[in-house]
Design a protein around this motif. Sequence first.
Motif, mmCIF file in Angstrom:
data_model
loop_
_atom_site.group_PDB
_atom_site.id
_atom_site.type_symbol
_atom_site.label_atom_id
_atom_site.label_comp_id
_atom_site.label_asym_id
_atom_site.label_seq_id
_atom_site.Cartn_x
_atom_site.Cartn_y
_atom_site.Cartn_z
ATOM 1 N N GLY A 195 0.827 -1.209 0.000
ATOM 2 C CA GLY A 195 0.000 0.000 0.000
ATOM 3 C C GLY A 195 0.858 1.255 0.000
ATOM 4 N N ALA A 196 0.238 2.364 -0.397
ATOM 5 C CA ALA A 196 0.951 3.646 -0.405
ATOM 6 C C ALA A 196 1.528 3.921 0.980
ATOM 7 C CB ALA A 196 -0.013 4.745 -0.812
ATOM 8 N N GLY A 197 2.758 4.378 1.026
ATOM 9 C CA GLY A 197 3.390 4.753 2.290
ATOM 10 C C GLY A 197 3.874 3.600 3.155
ATOM 11 N N SER A 198 3.917 2.398 2.616
ATOM 12 C CA SER A 198 4.390 1.246 3.414
ATOM 13 C C SER A 198 5.886 1.364 3.676
ATOM 14 C CB SER A 198 4.188 -0.068 2.655
ATOM 15 O OG SER A 198 2.853 -0.227 2.272
ATOM 16 N N VAL A 199 6.300 0.855 4.821
ATOM 17 C CA VAL A 199 7.735 0.704 5.083
ATOM 18 C C VAL A 199 7.976 -0.788 5.348
ATOM 19 C CG1 VAL A 199 9.679 1.323 6.549
ATOM 20 C CG2 VAL A 199 7.959 3.041 5.982
ATOM 21 N N ILE A 200 8.647 -1.414 4.408
ATOM 22 C CA ILE A 200 8.818 -2.872 4.469
ATOM 23 C C ILE A 200 10.168 -3.172 5.122
ATOM 24 C CG2 ILE A 200 8.926 -4.992 3.086
ATOM 25 C CD1 ILE A 200 7.145 -3.496 1.021
ATOM 26 N N VAL A 201 10.121 -3.841 6.265
ATOM 27 C CA VAL A 201 11.349 -4.072 7.043
ATOM 28 C C VAL A 201 11.666 -5.562 7.190
ATOM 29 C CG1 VAL A 201 11.078 -1.904 8.320
ATOM 30 C CG2 VAL A 201 10.134 -4.009 9.280
ATOM 31 N N LYS A 202 10.745 -6.430 6.730
ATOM 32 C CA LYS A 202 10.977 -7.881 6.835
ATOM 33 C C LYS A 202 10.663 -8.542 5.511
ATOM 34 C CE LYS A 202 9.895 -8.607 11.656
ATOM 35 N NZ LYS A 202 8.797 -8.854 12.573
ATOM 36 N N ASP A 203 11.233 -9.730 5.296
ATOM 37 C CA ASP A 203 10.945 -10.478 4.066
ATOM 38 C C ASP A 203 9.440 -10.755 3.955
ATOM 39 O OD1 ASP A 203 13.660 -10.499 3.863
ATOM 40 O OD2 ASP A 203 13.896 -12.687 4.082
ATOM 41 N N ILE A 204 8.964 -10.779 2.716
ATOM 42 C CA ILE A 204 7.567 -11.171 2.445
ATOM 43 C C ILE A 204 7.639 -12.315 1.439
ATOM 44 C CG2 ILE A 204 5.317 -10.414 1.587
ATOM 45 C CD1 ILE A 204 6.234 -7.500 2.170
ATOM 46 N N GLU A 205 7.302 -13.515 1.876
ATOM 47 C CA GLU A 205 7.508 -14.673 0.999
ATOM 48 C C GLU A 205 6.338 -14.914 0.062
ATOM 49 O OE1 GLU A 205 8.546 -18.016 3.433
ATOM 50 O OE2 GLU A 205 10.229 -16.887 4.271
ATOM 51 N N ASN A 206 5.105 -14.822 0.602
ATOM 52 C CA ASN A 206 3.945 -15.245 -0.185
ATOM 53 C C ASN A 206 3.203 -14.049 -0.769
ATOM 54 O OD1 ASN A 206 4.391 -17.960 0.549
ATOM 55 N ND2 ASN A 206 3.530 -17.483 2.562
ATOM 56 N N PRO A 207 2.444 -14.297 -1.856
ATOM 57 C CA PRO A 207 1.642 -13.223 -2.428
ATOM 58 C C PRO A 207 0.674 -12.656 -1.383
ATOM 59 C CG PRO A 207 1.635 -15.134 -3.872
ATOM 60 C CD PRO A 207 2.315 -15.561 -2.611
ATOM 61 N N CYS A 208 0.672 -11.375 -1.185
ATOM 62 C CA CYS A 208 -0.240 -10.754 -0.221
ATOM 63 C C CYS A 208 -0.219 -9.241 -0.426
ATOM 64 C CB CYS A 208 0.156 -11.093 1.218
ATOM 65 S SG CYS A 208 1.762 -10.451 1.694
ATOM 66 N N THR A 209 -1.120 -8.557 0.299
ATOM 67 C CA THR A 209 -1.123 -7.092 0.320
ATOM 68 C C THR A 209 -0.658 -6.642 1.686
ATOM 69 O OG1 THR A 209 -2.949 -6.978 -1.247
ATOM 70 C CG2 THR A 209 -2.583 -5.026 0.113
ATOM 71 N N VAL A 210 0.350 -5.791 1.721
ATOM 72 C CA VAL A 210 0.834 -5.275 3.007
ATOM 73 C C VAL A 210 0.620 -3.761 3.039
ATOM 74 C CG1 VAL A 210 2.560 -7.107 3.274
ATOM 75 C CG2 VAL A 210 3.226 -4.945 2.214
ATOM 76 N N VAL A 211 0.411 -3.240 4.244
ATOM 77 C CA VAL A 211 0.279 -1.781 4.416
ATOM 78 C C VAL A 211 0.934 -1.365 5.727
ATOM 79 C CG1 VAL A 211 -1.915 -1.608 3.141
ATOM 80 C CG2 VAL A 211 -1.961 -1.950 5.606
ATOM 81 N N GLY A 212 1.231 -0.094 5.848
ATOM 82 C CA GLY A 212 1.617 0.495 7.128
ATOM 83 C C GLY A 212 3.103 0.510 7.423
ATOM 84 N N ILE A 213 3.406 1.020 8.643
ATOM 85 C CA ILE A 213 4.790 1.138 9.119
ATOM 86 C C ILE A 213 4.876 0.461 10.490
ATOM 87 C CG2 ILE A 213 6.643 2.733 9.722
ATOM 88 C CD1 ILE A 213 5.140 4.888 8.101
ATOM 89 N N PRO A 214 5.605 -0.605 10.638
ATOM 90 C CA PRO A 214 6.172 -1.423 9.565
ATOM 91 C C PRO A 214 5.058 -2.141 8.812
ATOM 92 C CG PRO A 214 6.408 -2.557 11.667
ATOM 93 C CD PRO A 214 5.810 -1.226 11.975
ATOM 94 N N ALA A 215 5.306 -2.462 7.557
ATOM 95 C CA ALA A 215 4.253 -3.047 6.724
ATOM 96 C C ALA A 215 3.834 -4.417 7.223
ATOM 97 C CB ALA A 215 4.765 -3.144 5.287
ATOM 98 N N LYS A 216 2.534 -4.628 7.293
ATOM 99 C CA LYS A 216 1.985 -5.930 7.721
ATOM 100 C C LYS A 216 0.874 -6.315 6.761
ATOM 101 C CE LYS A 216 3.329 -5.926 12.421
ATOM 102 N NZ LYS A 216 3.165 -4.913 13.452
ATOM 103 N N PRO A 217 0.606 -7.617 6.614
ATOM 104 C CA PRO A 217 -0.464 -8.032 5.695
ATOM 105 C C PRO A 217 -1.818 -7.468 6.108
ATOM 106 C CG PRO A 217 0.906 -9.900 6.305
ATOM 107 C CD PRO A 217 1.339 -8.753 7.173
ATOM 108 N N VAL A 218 -2.605 -7.083 5.112
ATOM 109 C CA VAL A 218 -3.974 -6.612 5.365
ATOM 110 C C VAL A 218 -4.805 -7.831 5.739
ATOM 111 C CG1 VAL A 218 -6.014 -5.589 4.271
ATOM 112 C CG2 VAL A 218 -3.738 -4.766 3.680
ATOM 113 N N GLU A 219 -5.521 -7.730 6.861
ATOM 114 C CA GLU A 219 -6.406 -8.835 7.273
ATOM 115 C C GLU A 219 -7.640 -8.776 6.393
ATOM 116 O OE1 GLU A 219 -5.522 -10.862 9.692
ATOM 117 O OE2 GLU A 219 -3.801 -9.761 10.494
ATOM 118 N N LYS A 220 -7.985 -9.919 5.773
ATOM 119 C CA LYS A 220 -9.212 -9.933 4.944
ATOM 120 C C LYS A 220 -10.103 -11.029 5.454
ATOM 121 C CE LYS A 220 -8.798 -6.939 1.426
ATOM 122 N NZ LYS A 220 -9.636 -6.134 0.667
#
Length: 220
Positions: A195-220
């Motif tokens: 998402g806009a403005g995300s700060v990604i600080v850890k590996d992301i292995e699987n397809p997903c949407t992340v947002v926020g600081i630090p970026a975390k997957p969006v709960e759906k």
Amino acid sequence: MEQDLILIGAGGCMRELLWQIEELNVKEPVWKVIGYVDKQPCWKGNTSDISAGGIRCPYLGDDDYLLHIQKETNVTISVGEPRLRKKIAQKLMNNPKLKFPNLIMSDTRVCSDIKLGQGCILSMGCKISTNVTLGDFVFLNIDSLICHDGTIGNYTTLSPDVKIAGQVTIGSECAIGLGSRVIQEVKIGDHVIAGAGSVIVKDIENPCTVVGIPAKPVEK
Ligand SMILES: CC(C)(COP(=O)(O)OP(=O)(O)OC[C@H]1O[C@@H](n2cnc3c(N)ncnc32)[C@H](O)[C@@H]1OP(=O)(O)O)[C@@H](O)C(=O)NCCC(=O)NCCS
């Protein structure tokens, strides 16, 4: 010498490219945009021409127009969404006459040792440091930065003002939102949306949407 170019897609992204090509051509003519291709013409008032700045771009036809072209033709897929860009590219690659040059706009700073696939767009203000590899049809939007030893996979889009630290790997068909940051050595897999403005600080292995600081997957 100036070369002909056809743009694919009639959205805001394409109009921004027209603007950037106009800026690029100021010093020395590089690209002559001869028209655009889309499913249908984009009517504005009584014209289907699209213009931005001083460039006016007529409608040429749909994908079939390009699939049947018999002479060598440069095309650029001016579509920000990675999956759609891939779908169009895969269709058009059936015509070997179509060429997908890398567009490197004005005011970019690109280290001479970077490796580029085909069909990439390096927008105005991009900076790419040493030993960076970009796959095919990577779209770096305005003011993006990739620091040393980065790898960006096929069809991935970096939105405007995305900053990627050193030794970061981003997979294929990712969309990294406006103003996002990725810290050093992080690995991001394929099909990740940030998402806009995300700060990604850890590996992301699987397809997903992340947002926020630090970026975390969006709960759906
Ligand atoms: C992340 C994004 C793809 C999510 O879109 P979506 O799947 O439609 O999700 P939603 O809008 O339903 O949002 C889901 C949740 O994430 C939050 N969220 C969405 N985008 C966010 C962002 N950028 N930062 C922080 N939180 C965000 C929403 O508030 C919502 O939270 P809630 O469940 O607590 O209400 C989208 O908001 C986004 O940021 N896209 C990037 C846009 C961009 O950079 N465009 C550049 C064009 S050049």
